[in-house]
Design a protein around this motif. Structure first.
Motif, short mmCIF file in Angstrom:
data_model
loop_
_atom_site.label_atom_id
_atom_site.label_comp_id
_atom_site.label_asym_id
_atom_site.label_seq_id
_atom_site.Cartn_x
_atom_site.Cartn_y
_atom_site.Cartn_z
N SER A 90 38.72 155.25 69.66
CA SER A 90 37.41 154.72 69.29
C SER A 90 37.44 153.20 69.26
CB SER A 90 37.01 155.27 67.92
OG SER A 90 35.83 154.67 67.48
N LEU A 91 38.50 152.62 68.72
CA LEU A 91 38.64 151.17 68.67
C LEU A 91 38.73 150.59 70.08
CD1 LEU A 91 38.98 148.61 66.98
CD2 LEU A 91 41.44 149.11 66.87
N ARG A 92 39.51 151.23 70.94
CA ARG A 92 39.62 150.76 72.33
C ARG A 92 38.26 150.78 73.02
NH1 ARG A 92 45.15 154.00 73.91
NH2 ARG A 92 46.58 152.42 73.12
N LEU A 93 37.53 151.86 72.83
CA LEU A 93 36.21 151.98 73.47
C LEU A 93 35.27 150.91 72.94
CD1 LEU A 93 34.52 153.69 75.46
CD2 LEU A 93 33.85 155.09 73.50
N ALA A 111 40.02 146.45 80.61
CA ALA A 111 40.91 147.56 80.27
C ALA A 111 42.18 147.05 79.59
CB ALA A 111 41.27 148.36 81.52
N GLU A 112 42.72 145.96 80.10
CA GLU A 112 43.95 145.40 79.55
C GLU A 112 43.74 144.86 78.13
OE1 GLU A 112 47.08 141.80 80.44
OE2 GLU A 112 46.04 142.70 82.13
N VAL A 113 42.72 144.03 77.93
CA VAL A 113 42.53 143.45 76.60
C VAL A 113 42.07 144.48 75.57
CG1 VAL A 113 42.10 141.11 77.45
CG2 VAL A 113 40.16 142.62 76.99
N SER A 114 41.55 145.59 76.03
CA SER A 114 41.08 146.64 75.12
C SER A 114 42.17 147.66 74.79
CB SER A 114 39.88 147.37 75.73
OG SER A 114 38.85 146.46 76.00
N GLY A 115 43.33 147.47 75.38
CA GLY A 115 44.46 148.33 75.04
C GLY A 115 44.64 149.56 75.90
N TYR A 116 43.83 149.70 76.92
CA TYR A 116 44.00 150.85 77.81
C TYR A 116 45.21 150.58 78.70
CZ TYR A 116 39.43 152.67 76.47
OH TYR A 116 38.37 153.18 75.76
N GLY A 117 45.94 151.61 78.98
CA GLY A 117 47.12 151.48 79.84
C GLY A 117 46.77 151.22 81.29
#
Length: 143
Positions: A90-93, A111-117
């Motif tokens: 939820s935090l990543r989204l 995607a990178e700054v939001s923590g997605y791999g």
């Protein structure tokens, strides 16, 4: 606190009298002091936020803060309504949505700054939760 919980879980796994052990476990969990629980949740939320790109397991988080993973799971879910994984996702989204609307970063950068791999993980999350792609989300929110 977590030692007692660990003992009860172990007893449950090894006991022939499961009903009695389940009762003791439920009674123990029902009376977790709230003053201990709130700081724990704050610590976990901070840890997840500071390590958003790492998929820390409940065991790793619990070990880092010195509680059992069962206690961590129970308290976090009881007080937030989410598992640690659900909270992280939820935090990543939320972070990705903010970046898509407030910046001109590429989808890969968001995607990178939001923590997605990976970009594909972010796209999958958007389609699952928002029913549209990140590009469509950006277009709709910026227009």
């Amino acid at each position: 606190e977590s030692t007692k919980l660990d003992e009860l879980v172990e007893e449950l796994e090894n006991s022939g009298n499961r009903e009695d052990t389940i009762y003791k476990l439920v009674m123990h969990l029902a009376f977790i002091p709230k003053r201990e629980a709130f700081p724990l949740v704050d610590i976990v939320i901070t840890d997840i936020s500071e390590n958003i790109s790492i998929d820390l397991t409940d065991f790793e988080i619990a070990d880092k803060i010195g509680v059992s993973r069962y206690y961590l799971r129970y308290v976090f879910k009881k007080l937030t309504g989410l598992t640690t994984s659900e909270y992280r996702n939820s935090l990543r989204l939320t972070m990705a949505k903010e970046q898509l609307v407030s910046s001109d970063k590429t989808l890969n950068e968001v995607a990178e700054v939001s923590g997605y791999g990976s970009l594909s993980s972010m796209i999958e999350s958007f389609i699952k939760n928002e029913k549209i792609s990140p590009s469509e989300y950006r277009e709709r929110m910026k227009s």
